[in-house]
Design an enzyme around this catalytic site. Structure first.
Site, PDB file in Angstrom:
ATOM      1  N   LYS A 281      28.157  -4.071  -3.799  1.00  0.00           N
ATOM      2  CA  LYS A 281      29.593  -3.865  -4.046  1.00  0.00           C
ATOM      3  C   LYS A 281      30.263  -3.232  -2.831  1.00  0.00           C
ATOM      4  O   LYS A 281      31.394  -2.776  -2.915  1.00  0.00           O
ATOM      5  CB  LYS A 281      29.789  -2.951  -5.259  1.00  0.00           C
ATOM      6  CG  LYS A 281      29.215  -3.488  -6.552  1.00  0.00           C
ATOM      7  CD  LYS A 281      29.558  -2.523  -7.680  1.00  0.00           C
ATOM      8  CE  LYS A 281      28.751  -2.778  -8.921  1.00  0.00           C
ATOM      9  NZ  LYS A 281      28.847  -1.664  -9.861  1.00  0.00           N
TER      10      LYS A 281
ATOM     11  N   ARG B 130      11.535   3.713   2.609  1.00  0.00           N
ATOM     12  CA  ARG B 130      11.155   2.786   3.679  1.00  0.00           C
ATOM     13  C   ARG B 130      12.383   1.954   3.990  1.00  0.00           C
ATOM     14  O   ARG B 130      13.009   1.387   3.089  1.00  0.00           O
ATOM     15  CB  ARG B 130      10.017   1.896   3.231  1.00  0.00           C
ATOM     16  CG  ARG B 130       9.800   0.736   4.177  1.00  0.00           C
ATOM     17  CD  ARG B 130       8.520   0.015   3.918  1.00  0.00           C
ATOM     18  NE  ARG B 130       7.388   0.802   4.336  1.00  0.00           N
ATOM     19  CZ  ARG B 130       6.175   0.284   4.538  1.00  0.00           C
ATOM     20  NH1 ARG B 130       5.947  -0.987   4.347  1.00  0.00           N
ATOM     21  NH2 ARG B 130       5.172   1.050   4.926  1.00  0.00           N
TER      22      ARG B 130
ATOM     23  N   ARG C 298       0.798  -1.227   0.000  1.00  0.00           N
ATOM     24  CA  ARG C 298       0.000   0.000   0.000  1.00  0.00           C
ATOM     25  C   ARG C 298       0.830   1.276   0.000  1.00  0.00           C
ATOM     26  O   ARG C 298       0.566   2.200  -0.768  1.00  0.00           O
ATOM     27  CB  ARG C 298      -0.922   0.040   1.238  1.00  0.00           C
ATOM     28  CG  ARG C 298      -2.231  -0.646   1.042  1.00  0.00           C
ATOM     29  CD  ARG C 298      -2.748  -1.143   2.363  1.00  0.00           C
ATOM     30  NE  ARG C 298      -1.892  -2.229   2.797  1.00  0.00           N
ATOM     31  CZ  ARG C 298      -2.117  -3.512   2.513  1.00  0.00           C
ATOM     32  NH1 ARG C 298      -3.189  -3.847   1.874  1.00  0.00           N
ATOM     33  NH2 ARG C 298      -1.273  -4.445   2.902  1.00  0.00           N
ATOM     34  N   THR C 299       1.801   1.344   0.891  1.00  0.00           N
ATOM     35  CA  THR C 299       2.538   2.606   1.011  1.00  0.00           C
ATOM     36  C   THR C 299       3.277   2.891  -0.297  1.00  0.00           C
ATOM     37  O   THR C 299       3.245   4.015  -0.810  1.00  0.00           O
ATOM     38  CB  THR C 299       3.510   2.556   2.201  1.00  0.00           C
ATOM     39  OG1 THR C 299       2.780   2.141   3.352  1.00  0.00           O
ATOM     40  CG2 THR C 299       4.131   3.905   2.469  1.00  0.00           C
TER      41      THR C 299
ATOM     42  N   HIS D  80       6.076   5.851  11.333  1.00  0.00           N
ATOM     43  CA  HIS D  80       5.447   5.763  10.006  1.00  0.00           C
ATOM     44  C   HIS D  80       4.554   7.013   9.881  1.00  0.00           C
ATOM     45  O   HIS D  80       3.338   6.933   9.912  1.00  0.00           O
ATOM     46  CB  HIS D  80       4.631   4.484   9.924  1.00  0.00           C
ATOM     47  CG  HIS D  80       4.253   4.064   8.538  1.00  0.00           C
ATOM     48  ND1 HIS D  80       4.330   4.908   7.440  1.00  0.00           N
ATOM     49  CD2 HIS D  80       3.790   2.880   8.069  1.00  0.00           C
ATOM     50  CE1 HIS D  80       3.922   4.247   6.371  1.00  0.00           C
ATOM     51  NE2 HIS D  80       3.593   3.020   6.716  1.00  0.00           N
TER      52      HIS D  80
HETATM   53  C1  NCD Z   1       2.286  -1.050   8.212  1.00  0.00           C
HETATM   54  C2  NCD Z   1       3.776  -0.920   8.243  1.00  0.00           C
HETATM   55  O1  NCD Z   1       4.466  -1.231   7.274  1.00  0.00           O
HETATM   56  O2  NCD Z   1       4.254  -0.484   9.279  1.00  0.00           O
HETATM   57  N1  NCD Z   1       1.767  -1.187   6.937  1.00  0.00           N
HETATM   58  C3  NCD Z   1       1.487  -0.051   6.211  1.00  0.00           C
HETATM   59  O3  NCD Z   1       2.354   0.706   5.860  1.00  0.00           O
HETATM   60  N2  NCD Z   1       0.201   0.204   5.935  1.00  0.00           N
HETATM   61  C4  NCD Z   1       1.731  -2.002   9.175  1.00  0.00           C
HETATM   62  C5  NCD Z   1       2.194  -3.412   9.198  1.00  0.00           C
HETATM   63  O4  NCD Z   1       3.053  -3.823   8.412  1.00  0.00           O
HETATM   64  O5  NCD Z   1       1.666  -4.150  10.023  1.00  0.00           O
END
Ligand code: NCD
Length: 336
Positions: free
Chosen positions: A92, A113, A63-64, A146
């Site tokens: 490398k 991320r 999703r993100t 997050h």
């Molecule tokens: C979450 C995350 O990655 O922290 N997912 C998200 O971004 N919607 C929650 C999770 O992974 O449980």
């Protein structure tokens, strides 16, 4: 550079003021209205079509990643991605820092991320000292933060409670693996900016929320309770925020503890005890903590969260590049 924008880097939930939260939610609403027509979509895709984004996602994401990707597309931004560090020069022996600095040489901003806590902050500080200090957006860092998920959670709560006086005065229960769930940590910070919001942290003791968050809530004068019994609290809250067991961290943090997932799951049988106007949230992905049958209940908001996330991220990127005035102008000029 866009240093005069209301937001440059997006790194932690604490950085947002309440005023900023209102502004970004208002902007997301306007963007949605504009996006309803072809002309509106064409306008939106002209706003930032001279910009390019790097999506550096070295932790799994559906999703993100896709919502940022879609948000960029809506604004006309072209994207590149690295999702697997095995395909980059990190194999490398290049440091992650040098890798990200390379991105800043090609792209206008970086969405990342990463499994390390504070990584986005570290990179932002590093880039600030270079000749191309491009904006950095934290799309999930380690177990700690997050912030853009928290923005979409606030946006969803605001829309859900729009006819009930907004978020102020409501109560929210966070349920599940609160020790390692970064979304609840970021949202706890944001809810602290509203008036009189009570927060309940519902988890077995081994999976309770970190002391650092409780200290922050104490210093902000927030009313909260730390609980173990989920079923008892269901009738008393305005929002339930379910989370999954974050067991991908077990090997990293040495956690062997387990808990009876049934005690921290929401099923169809629980729905009659939930307030008629309460809402059910989940950052997703879900496992068993919300039964699929619950999806049909009008109080289930987690699929709306997914869509809201895209709009709030369009608004965020537009604000990073100071385009909010243009959007509001278009909105007003077209009598939307
Ligand atoms: C979450 C995350 O990655 O922290 N997912 C998200 O971004 N919607 C929650 C999770 O992974 O449980």
């Amino acid at each position: 550079m866009e240093r005069n924008s209301k937001i440059f880097h997006c790194l932690t939930a604490q950085q947002f003021s309440r005023e900023f939260l209102h502004e970004i939610c208002d902007l997301a609403d306007r963007i949605r209205d504009i996006a309803r027509t072809k002309a509106g979509m064409e306008y939106l895709s002209s706003i930032l079509n001279h910009k390019r984004a790097m999506l550096y996602f070295v932790q799994p994401s559906t999703r993100t990643f896709l919502s940022f990707y879609s948000a960029c597309q809506i604004l006309g931004i072209r994207c590149a991605e690295v999702r697997d560090p095995k395909t980059s020069s990190e194999v490398k022996g290049e440091s992650e820092e040098d890798t990200v600095r390379t991105f800043s040489s090609y792209f206008d901003f970086i969405i990342m991320r990463h499994p390390k806590a504070n990584f986005a902050e570290k990179i932002a500080q590093l880039l600030n000292k270079t000749e191309r200090p491009v904006p950095v957006i934290n799309a999930g860092s380690g177990k700690d933060q997050h912030p853009t998920q928290a923005l979409l959670d606030i946006y969803t709560l605001r829309r859900s409670f729009s006819h009930r006086g907004g978020i102020d005065g409501k109560s929210v229960a966070f349920v599940g693996d609160l020790l390692r769930g970064r979304t609840i940590r970021s949202l706890a910070y944001l809810l602290a900016k509203f008036e009189d919001v009570k927060q309940y942290f519902v988890a077995p003791p081994e999976f309770q929320i970190g002391e650092d968050i409780l200290k922050y809530l104490d210093s902000a004068g927030v009313n909260y309770e730390v609980l173990t019994n989920f079923k008892k609290i269901i009738p008393h809250v305005d929002a339930i925020y379910m989370t999954r067991l974050q067991d991908e961290w077990d090997a990293v943090d040495g956690t062997k503890a387990r808990f009876d997932l049934e005690h921290y799951s929401l099923t169809e049988q629980d729905l009659p005890s939930l307030k008629p106007d309460a809402v059910i949230l989940h950052p997703l992905p879900r496992r068993q903590e919300i039964a699929v049958e619950v999806d049909a209940d009008p109080r289930a908001m987690y699929w709306r969260q997914v869509r809201n996330g895209m709009w709030v991220r369009v608004a965020l990127v537009a604000m990073i590049f100071s385009r909010e005035k243009n959007i509001v102008e278009y909105y007003l000029n077209n009598n939307l």
